[in-house]
Motif scaffolding. Structure first.
Motif, PDB file in Angstrom:
ATOM      1  N   HIS A 115       0.828  -1.221   0.000  1.00 17.60           N
ATOM      2  CA  HIS A 115       0.000   0.000   0.000  1.00 17.60           C
ATOM      3  C   HIS A 115       0.859   1.266   0.000  1.00 17.60           C
ATOM      4  N   SER A 117       1.412   3.880  -1.861  1.00 17.06           N
ATOM      5  CA  SER A 117       0.871   4.557  -3.041  1.00 17.06           C
ATOM      6  C   SER A 117       1.768   5.682  -3.531  1.00 17.06           C
ATOM      7  N   ARG A 121       3.433   5.746  -7.225  1.00 16.75           N
ATOM      8  CA  ARG A 121       3.216   6.836  -8.172  1.00 16.75           C
ATOM      9  C   ARG A 121       4.547   7.424  -8.644  1.00 16.75           C
ATOM     10  N   LEU A 164      -5.980   0.318  -5.563  1.00 17.06           N
ATOM     11  CA  LEU A 164      -4.871   1.247  -5.317  1.00 17.06           C
ATOM     12  C   LEU A 164      -3.994   1.354  -6.560  1.00 17.06           C
ATOM     13  N   GLN A 168      -3.530   4.822  -9.040  1.00 14.13           N
ATOM     14  CA  GLN A 168      -2.244   5.481  -9.274  1.00 14.13           C
ATOM     15  C   GLN A 168      -1.890   5.507 -10.756  1.00 14.13           C
TER      16      GLN A 168
END
Length: 310
Positions: A115, A117, A121, A164, A168
């Motif tokens: 997780h 994120s 990204r 998720l 992204q």
């Protein structure tokens, strides 16, 4: 016992339709369609008449979703038992997974699992800068989608991790598309999905492939009513309407909807459709250009320009 007469234990273990959608990734409207068409799922009802899905049905829906991501049609697996579905998955799983998964994909998958994120990204943006938008979509996003799909199939990630990842990737693609979009390009392409289709990643990948070629793309997002698609296409003087269909979208519904939309649109507006639900349906789609993959989207673009050169 009537469906509405739930004991406390049954109610505690059952999930509402919104929770089932989040857990399985199958849209609420699709669950209702299957209920009418196939008799499964067969939800119970609470005191207010709301659908409640027992845990055994939710588990079967999870297995069905994984098999659908492999290309199975719901009509061919809906009557199988949970054990039979699991056997199909076990038989297909090892042979369809690339044992030489790249180090890059493994690293990105690990960020999804954890997780992370922001780190995901940043890693995606770095790859975008190195590869450029079209190569990023073809060489990173497309294979990474497969990698994520296989991980979901094997139970290594769940729906929240899949969401998720998708969020992204969509953020990165939207930013990159916005920086490259130019006004006045041809053809003018309107991108969207039908109301029961919530998956937007296919649309963004197509847009990211076409925009660097000078096409002017405008996205309405997902779940647009057919009448709104027609009015937007006509009012915006679009040359092409393009729709995307995921594997979870009912194939018959996709075909019927596209044929109906073709009748609504003026003959001068081309209609393109891509995604798993429409592959191999060319013969049933009159006046609809079925896009097989990202390279074929570029072929369709070139063909449109050859036919409409001034």
């Amino acid at each position: 016992m009537p469906n509405s007469a739930l004991d406390t234990n049954s109610a505690a273990q059952a999930l509402g339709i919104a929770a089932v959608e989040r857990d399985t990734g199958i849209a609420k409207d699709t669950l209702r369609v299957w209920e009418r068409r196939y008799g499964f799922p067969a939800p119970l009802r609470d005191a207010h008449g709301e659908r409640l899905y027992p845990s055994a049905q939710v588990e079967k829906l999870r297995l069905m979703r994984r098999l659908m991501d492999q290309g199975r049609r719901p009509s061919t697996i809906v009557r199988l038992s949970t054990d039979e579905l699991a056997t199909l998955l076990d038989a297909a799983g090892p042979g369809e997974v690339d044992p030489q998964r790249s180090e890059r994909e493994a690293a990105l998958l690990q960020l999804v699992r954890l997780h992370r994120s922001n780190e995901l990204r940043a890693a995606l943006y770095q790859l975008l800068l190195k590869q450029g938008l079209q190569r990023f979509v073809a060489d990173t996003v497309a294979p990474l989608n497969d990698c994520i799909g296989h991980a979901w199939l094997r139970g290594e990630i769940d729906v929240p991790e899949e969401h998720l990842y998708t969020e992204q990737v969509q953020n990165v693609l939207r930013s990159a598309i916005g920086s490259q979009a130019v006004a006045g390009g041809r053809p003018r392409i309107l991108l969207t999905t039908f109301p029961d289709e919530q998956h937007a990643l296919g649309l963004l990948m197509a847009e990211a492939t076409l925009v660097p070629e000078g096409a002017a793309c405008v996205s309405l997002g997902t779940q647009t009513p057919m009448s709104d698609i027609r009015s937007a296409a006509e009012a915006g003087t679009f040359d092409v309407v393009a729709l995307s269909f995921s594997a979870a979208y009912p194939q018959r519904q996709a075909v019927d909807g596209l044929n109906a939309l073709r009748e609504l649109l003026p003959p001068g507006i081309a209609l393109w459709a891509g995604g798993a639900a429409v592959q191999g349906k060319n013969r049933r789609l009159n006046g609809v250009r079925v896009i097989t993959d990202l390279d074929d989207a570029l072929t369709a673009l070139a063909q449109w320009r050859a036919e409409h050169h001034n």
